[in-house]
Design an enzyme around this catalytic site. Structure first.
Site, PDB file in Angstrom:
ATOM      1  N   ARG A  54       2.245 -14.632 -12.326  1.00 26.60           N
ATOM      2  CA  ARG A  54       2.655 -16.037 -13.713  1.00 26.60           C
ATOM      3  C   ARG A  54       1.218 -16.756 -13.597  1.00 26.60           C
ATOM      4  O   ARG A  54       1.019 -17.660 -14.423  1.00 26.60           O
ATOM      5  CB  ARG A  54       3.751 -16.861 -13.767  1.00 26.60           C
ATOM      6  CG  ARG A  54       3.791 -17.606 -15.852  1.00 26.60           C
ATOM      7  CD  ARG A  54       4.885 -18.907 -15.440  1.00 26.60           C
ATOM      8  NE  ARG A  54       4.805 -19.724 -14.505  1.00 26.60           N
ATOM      9  CZ  ARG A  54       6.240 -20.584 -13.201  1.00 26.60           C
ATOM     10  NH1 ARG A  54       6.928 -19.662 -13.603  1.00 26.60           N
ATOM     11  NH2 ARG A  54       5.560 -20.999 -12.801  1.00 26.60           N
ATOM     12  N   TYR A 106      -8.693 -21.787 -38.953  1.00 29.93           N
ATOM     13  CA  TYR A 106      -7.631 -20.960 -38.944  1.00 29.93           C
ATOM     14  C   TYR A 106      -6.268 -21.662 -39.308  1.00 29.93           C
ATOM     15  O   TYR A 106      -5.860 -23.144 -38.012  1.00 29.93           O
ATOM     16  CB  TYR A 106      -7.528 -20.302 -37.141  1.00 29.93           C
ATOM     17  CG  TYR A 106      -6.470 -19.276 -36.980  1.00 29.93           C
ATOM     18  CD1 TYR A 106      -5.655 -18.581 -38.438  1.00 29.93           C
ATOM     19  CD2 TYR A 106      -5.685 -19.705 -35.620  1.00 29.93           C
ATOM     20  CE1 TYR A 106      -4.599 -17.847 -38.573  1.00 29.93           C
ATOM     21  CE2 TYR A 106      -4.228 -18.708 -36.507  1.00 29.93           C
ATOM     22  CZ  TYR A 106      -3.839 -18.125 -37.287  1.00 29.93           C
ATOM     23  OH  TYR A 106      -2.803 -17.133 -37.046  1.00 29.93           O
ATOM     24  N   ASP A 178     -14.052 -22.055 -30.996  1.00 29.13           N
ATOM     25  CA  ASP A 178     -13.933 -20.336 -31.899  1.00 29.13           C
ATOM     26  C   ASP A 178     -14.203 -19.515 -32.630  1.00 29.13           C
ATOM     27  O   ASP A 178     -14.285 -19.923 -33.386  1.00 29.13           O
ATOM     28  CB  ASP A 178     -11.891 -21.215 -32.454  1.00 29.13           C
ATOM     29  CG  ASP A 178     -11.111 -19.365 -33.149  1.00 29.13           C
ATOM     30  OD1 ASP A 178     -11.984 -18.311 -33.237  1.00 29.13           O
ATOM     31  OD2 ASP A 178     -10.372 -20.125 -33.897  1.00 29.13           O
ATOM     32  N   LYS A 203      -7.864  -9.959 -31.916  1.00 30.59           N
ATOM     33  CA  LYS A 203      -8.984  -8.966 -33.403  1.00 30.59           C
ATOM     34  C   LYS A 203     -10.087  -8.353 -32.880  1.00 30.59           C
ATOM     35  O   LYS A 203     -10.027  -7.485 -32.226  1.00 30.59           O
ATOM     36  CB  LYS A 203      -9.740 -10.148 -33.668  1.00 30.59           C
ATOM     37  CG  LYS A 203      -8.737 -12.240 -33.675  1.00 30.59           C
ATOM     38  CD  LYS A 203      -7.782 -11.241 -35.243  1.00 30.59           C
ATOM     39  CE  LYS A 203      -6.487 -12.829 -35.290  1.00 30.59           C
ATOM     40  NZ  LYS A 203      -5.094 -12.104 -35.984  1.00 30.59           N
TER      41      LYS A 203
HETATM   42  N1  PLP Z   1      -8.293 -18.434 -34.302  1.00 27.46           N
HETATM   43  C1  PLP Z   1      -8.750 -17.226 -35.795  1.00 27.46           C
HETATM   44  C2  PLP Z   1     -10.228 -17.098 -36.385  1.00 27.46           C
HETATM   45  C3  PLP Z   1      -7.839 -16.409 -35.916  1.00 27.46           C
HETATM   46  O1  PLP Z   1      -8.185 -15.799 -36.767  1.00 27.46           O
HETATM   47  C4  PLP Z   1      -5.972 -15.981 -35.789  1.00 27.46           C
HETATM   48  C5  PLP Z   1      -5.891 -15.509 -35.391  1.00 27.46           C
HETATM   49  O2  PLP Z   1      -5.856 -15.281 -37.293  1.00 27.46           O
HETATM   50  C6  PLP Z   1      -5.925 -17.213 -34.351  1.00 27.46           C
HETATM   51  C7  PLP Z   1      -7.497 -17.745 -34.480  1.00 27.46           C
HETATM   52  C8  PLP Z   1      -5.315 -16.695 -33.706  1.00 27.46           C
HETATM   53  O3  PLP Z   1      -4.811 -15.442 -32.586  1.00 27.46           O
HETATM   54  P1  PLP Z   1      -3.526 -14.901 -32.171  1.00 27.46           P
HETATM   55  O4  PLP Z   1      -2.825 -14.674 -34.024  1.00 27.46           O
HETATM   56  O5  PLP Z   1      -3.824 -13.631 -31.433  1.00 27.46           O
HETATM   57  O6  PLP Z   1      -2.487 -16.193 -31.771  1.00 27.46           O
END
Ligand code: PLP
Length: 380
Positions: A54, A106, A178, A203
């Site tokens: 963990r 997001y 991000d 992604k």
């Molecule tokens: N940040 C962006 C720009 C995203 O498009 C996403 C998910 O679509 C996330 C964060 C969250 O990622 P996860 O789905 O791996 O939790």
């Protein structure tokens, strides 16, 4: 003979998983370590430095080293999802801290922050993604953290990372980016002044729609970073060893996937920019995009592979267009080798900020002509 890794380019290091070969058999592909626990020596020590999975797992070492190299970071860690990675940053702050977030970001993270972090004691304020003046004005409230997402999902506004970091630094704030959709192939936020980079590794980093994972990388291994590490170890949002291994495999082709997808996206954006049934193509690679000049400066070698079409005829026409697509798969998510499409407002639900006529396209690495033909037939 071992090459001098400091002289190798990132594309080489990534393709070779940092060029590590595993002892004792010389495996070119590193092994998976499924063990949840590790043996103590008779004196009570842990000779290999691992205690319990963990907190950490040896399968993470390879992919974390690749992500740290790609981002030019002091360190990187994997987490159980992109959301878990972002959440770890906010949970490492103290109750009472203020956070400044982009107005368009997001939606899942926006919802989590407004839904959960308020009760936890964080105050959230929002800035216009594309306005440094608005960002600067909101720094008067003394946020502890400024969050940047660029290009911002799903409308693809561009934020000038270097300029935003200068403004935030002058006010004593930490900056986290991000960079999921920019990818480390195109943008390196730490070199532009950011403190932390976050990825939904689900992604582009993984790139094959078969892993949910997150990653964080830091400019400095400081107190905040140590708290973030503790959030992972004690909060437990960890990645399974098999997923970490799949991610390591996916990342080996990161550069070629991202470049091919960017080329396709640029061709598609250009093709539909003046189509009578498309009222607007949102893509930073188009000169008409308000953030194009900044993107050209801060994204190296491409403008990303995410774009959105606003369909003339509104919501009903946008939904019918999505329904008629045949080569594009109708699915949420992005950044994989196959192209995906979705009517974004339907996915985001009642509190969406997404225009109802918007269809988000994640462009993959298929033949661009097939993707263009599919969009053309679906537009009718
Ligand atoms: N940040 C962006 C720009 C995203 O498009 C996403 C998910 O679509 C996330 C964060 C969250 O990622 P996860 O789905 O791996 O939790």
């Amino acid at each position: 003979m071992d090459p001098d890794r400091s002289k190798l380019r990132l594309r080489t290091l990534t393709a070779q998983g940092m060029g590590r070969v595993a002892a004792p058999y010389g495996d070119i592909v590193p092994p998976i370590h499924p063990s949840s626990t590790f043996e103590r020596a008779p004196d009570g020590s842990f000779p290999a430095g691992r205690i319990y999975s963990r907190a950490d797992n040896p399968t993470y070492d390879g992919p974390e080293a690749v992500i740290a190299a790609l981002e030019g970071a002091a360190a990187a860690i994997l987490l159980g999802s992109g959301q878990a990675a972002a959440a770890a940053v906010f949970q490492a702050l103290a109750p009472g801290d203020r956070v400044l977030l982009p107005r368009n970001m997001y939606w899942g993270l926006r919802n989590w922050i407004t839904g959960f972090m308020g009760a936890w004691g964080l105050a959230a304020d929002f800035y216009d993604n594309a306005s440094l003046d608005d960002l600067a004005a909101r720094m008067k409230a003394k946020p502890r953290l400024v969050w940047i997402e660029t290009p911002a999902n799903p409308t693809w506004e561009v934020t000038d990372i270097a300029a935003a970091c200068e403004i935030a630094r002058a006010a004593g704030a930490t900056v986290a980016v991000d960079s999921t959709c920019a990818t480390p192939v195109l943008t390196r936020p730490l070199a532009l002044g950011a403190d932390i980079v976050m990825h939904s590794a689900t992604k582009y980093l993984n790139g094959h729609s078969d892993v949910v994972a997150g990653a964080l990388a830091c400019a400095k291994d400081d107190e905040l970073w140590q708290r973030i590490r503790q959030v992972r170890a004690s909060g437990g949002a960890v990645l399974g060893p098999f997923e970490a291994w799949l991610l390591a495999r996916g990342m080996r082709t990161l550069h070629v996937r991202v470049r091919a997808a960017c080329d396709n996206a640029q061709a598609i954006a250009a093709r539909f920019a003046r189509h009578p049934k498309v009222s607007q193509v949102l893509y930073p690679g188009l000169e008409s995009h308000p953030g194009h000049a900044i993107a050209a400066r801060q994204m190296q070698g491409g403008f990303g592979a995410m774009l959105s079409l606003r369909i003339a005829g509104g919501e009903t026409a946008a939904k019918s267009f999505t329904a008629r697509l045949a080569v594009f798969k109708r699915a949420t998510s992005l950044g994989s080798v196959e192209s995906l499409a979705e009517h974004r407002a339907s996915v985001e639900g009642p509190n969406t900020m997404c225009p109802p006529d918007l269809v988000r396209l994640s462009i993959g690495i298929e033949d661009a002509d097939d993707l263009i033909a599919d969009i053309e037939q679906a537009l009718g």
